[in-house]
Design a protein around this motif. Structure first.
Motif, PDB file in Angstrom:
ATOM      1  N   ALA A  27      55.611  19.708  82.702  1.00 28.30           N
ATOM      2  CA  ALA A  27      55.147  20.137  81.386  1.00 28.30           C
ATOM      3  C   ALA A  27      53.743  20.686  81.404  1.00 28.30           C
ATOM      4  CB  ALA A  27      55.219  18.969  80.405  1.00 28.30           C
ATOM      5  N   MET A  28      52.880  20.160  82.269  1.00 28.83           N
ATOM      6  CA  MET A  28      51.508  20.610  82.291  1.00 28.83           C
ATOM      7  C   MET A  28      51.197  21.187  83.652  1.00 28.83           C
ATOM      8  SD  MET A  28      49.488  17.666  80.225  1.00 28.83           S
ATOM      9  CE  MET A  28      48.089  18.744  80.053  1.00 28.83           C
ATOM     10  N   SER A 251      51.034  21.899  76.741  1.00 29.05           N
ATOM     11  CA  SER A 251      52.145  21.104  76.216  1.00 29.05           C
ATOM     12  C   SER A 251      51.759  20.162  75.089  1.00 29.05           C
ATOM     13  CB  SER A 251      52.778  20.280  77.349  1.00 29.05           C
ATOM     14  OG  SER A 251      53.303  21.128  78.341  1.00 29.05           O
ATOM     15  N   PHE A 252      50.488  19.745  75.053  1.00 29.54           N
ATOM     16  CA  PHE A 252      50.077  18.731  74.082  1.00 29.54           C
ATOM     17  C   PHE A 252      48.920  19.186  73.197  1.00 29.54           C
ATOM     18  CE2 PHE A 252      51.843  16.395  77.749  1.00 29.54           C
ATOM     19  CZ  PHE A 252      52.907  15.765  77.114  1.00 29.54           C
ATOM     20  N   GLY A 253      48.559  20.453  73.281  1.00 23.49           N
ATOM     21  CA  GLY A 253      47.451  20.943  72.481  1.00 23.49           C
ATOM     22  C   GLY A 253      46.120  20.489  73.049  1.00 23.49           C
ATOM     23  N   LEU A 255      43.347  17.991  73.993  1.00 21.07           N
ATOM     24  CA  LEU A 255      43.232  16.580  74.348  1.00 21.07           C
ATOM     25  C   LEU A 255      41.874  16.333  74.974  1.00 21.07           C
ATOM     26  CD1 LEU A 255      46.647  15.882  76.161  1.00 21.07           C
ATOM     27  CD2 LEU A 255      46.003  15.160  73.852  1.00 21.07           C
ATOM     28  N   PRO A 256      41.401  15.085  74.947  1.00 22.83           N
ATOM     29  CA  PRO A 256      40.233  14.751  75.756  1.00 22.83           C
ATOM     30  C   PRO A 256      40.557  15.003  77.229  1.00 22.83           C
ATOM     31  CG  PRO A 256      40.675  13.026  74.150  1.00 22.83           C
ATOM     32  CD  PRO A 256      41.862  13.951  74.127  1.00 22.83           C
ATOM     33  N   THR A 257      39.556  15.370  77.989  1.00 29.80           N
ATOM     34  CA  THR A 257      39.761  15.678  79.406  1.00 29.80           C
ATOM     35  C   THR A 257      40.396  14.517  80.151  1.00 29.80           C
ATOM     36  OG1 THR A 257      37.907  17.231  79.436  1.00 29.80           O
ATOM     37  CG2 THR A 257      38.578  16.286  81.550  1.00 29.80           C
ATOM     38  N   ASN A 258      39.929  13.300  79.878  1.00 34.32           N
ATOM     39  CA  ASN A 258      40.473  12.151  80.620  1.00 34.32           C
ATOM     40  C   ASN A 258      41.953  11.938  80.309  1.00 34.32           C
ATOM     41  OD1 ASN A 258      39.928  11.304  77.990  1.00 34.32           O
ATOM     42  ND2 ASN A 258      38.723   9.515  78.587  1.00 34.32           N
ATOM     43  N   VAL A 259      42.361  12.171  79.080  1.00 36.16           N
ATOM     44  CA  VAL A 259      43.769  12.041  78.723  1.00 36.16           C
ATOM     45  C   VAL A 259      44.582  13.145  79.399  1.00 36.16           C
ATOM     46  CG1 VAL A 259      45.434  12.018  76.826  1.00 36.16           C
ATOM     47  CG2 VAL A 259      43.167  10.972  76.524  1.00 36.16           C
ATOM     48  N   ALA A 260      44.054  14.355  79.398  1.00 37.92           N
ATOM     49  CA  ALA A 260      44.749  15.475  80.036  1.00 37.92           C
ATOM     50  C   ALA A 260      44.972  15.211  81.517  1.00 37.92           C
ATOM     51  CB  ALA A 260      43.957  16.767  79.842  1.00 37.92           C
TER      52      ALA A 260
END
Length: 294
Positions: A27-28, A251-253, A255-260
């Protein structure tokens, strides 16, 4: 799940009743992880003749659907670096998925005649006079049973932290005593429960709490490593675990870098599984690179 990661498991219960969005495994886009340039043996140390990998499912190279891969994962990346120094370096991977700091010494987790610690000490006794490298990640499974039925057992959490604090230093000290000339590198952990950020406001609170708790847990690992002056391979930093700056993802719009990074480098956002994917294991290997190369 075969393994939970760090103290952040205690806040994961807050999102336990909501499933993360299931995206395809691709997805990413995955950024390639580039290890430090390969050079001669670390410092003035001789080229290693052996590599001993110890720890839990990350050291075992576990991935969902395929299981353990003890010549792959970050260990495979580390071995490739060491082979640049000595093509004949031999890998022995004793890692056990689900291992805790207690079962590491008792041998009650993985089927074997001896505990992982006893196996390691036996190996080191036979290789004491040869140059070698030891990597170890251990401690996260000590708090694996502290969330039951969506409830947080605070007594269990305190006990898990105490176990790591009490058990990990002597484990490292015994390894060092058995191989005083070996390079020992201790890995800390990334925080997969940053993925809770995808669940909305409540999940975002969980993600923020998990970051704080992961820092505490990784601090315990650093303190244990300091007892033998072993370096920390900073996996948490390699995953940019403290970077909350926004970044756009396909895929998720935003996001914070750490979450990405968790979505890119683990299976948490696609399969709700905390283990690293191939790209994540490469990032972990890159965190080891400064201590395996010059």
């Amino acid at each position: 799940m075969r393994r939970q990661l760090t103290l952040v498991v205690v806040v994961a219960a807050a999102a336990a009743t909501v499933a993360l969005p299931a995206e395809s495994a691709n997805a990413m886009p995955v950024e390639s992880a580039t290890a430090a340039p390969i050079g001669p043996a670390h410092g003035n140390a001789p080229a290693p003749k052996w590599y001993l990998a110890l720890g839990d499912s990350l050291a075992a190279g576990y991935q969902p659907g395929t299981g353990d891969d003890k010549t792959g994962g970050y260990v495979g990346g580390a071995l490739a670096m060491l082979k640049q120094q000595n093509k004949s370096v031999k890998l022995t991977n004793l890692a056990c998925s689900g291992e805790t700091t207690t079962t590491f010494t008792t041998g009650t987790r993985c089927p074997a005649e001896r505990s992982q610690q006893d196996q390691a000490l036996h190996f080191l006794k036979g290789h004491r006079n040869q140059a070698g490298v030891i990597t170890i990640d251990l401690g996260s499974n000590d708090i694996d049973t502290c969330v039951k039925g969506g409830a947080i057992d605070q007594t269990c959490i305190a006990g898990g932290l105490q176990s790591v604090s009490a058990n990990l230093p002597p484990i490292l000290q015994k390894l060092h005593a058995a191989a005083p000339n070996a390079r020992i590198v201790v890995l800390n952990y990334y925080n997969p429960f940053l993925a809770a950020y995808l669940l909305g406001p409540a999940g975002q609170t969980v993600a923020q709490q998990s970051a704080f708790l992961a820092t505490i847990f990784n601090g315990e690992i650093s303190q244990a490593a300091a007892t033998i002056n072993a370096p920390i391979a900073d996996v948490a930093a390699a995953f940019e675990s403290d970077d909350w700056a926004p970044v756009s993802t396909p895929s998720f719009g935003v996001l914070p870098t750490n979450v990405a990074r968790i979505c890119e480098w683990t299976w948490m956002c696609t399969k709700q599984n905390i283990h690293a994917n191939d790209a994540g294991y490469a990032v972990m290997a890159s965190a080891l690179a400064p201590y395996l190369t010059s």
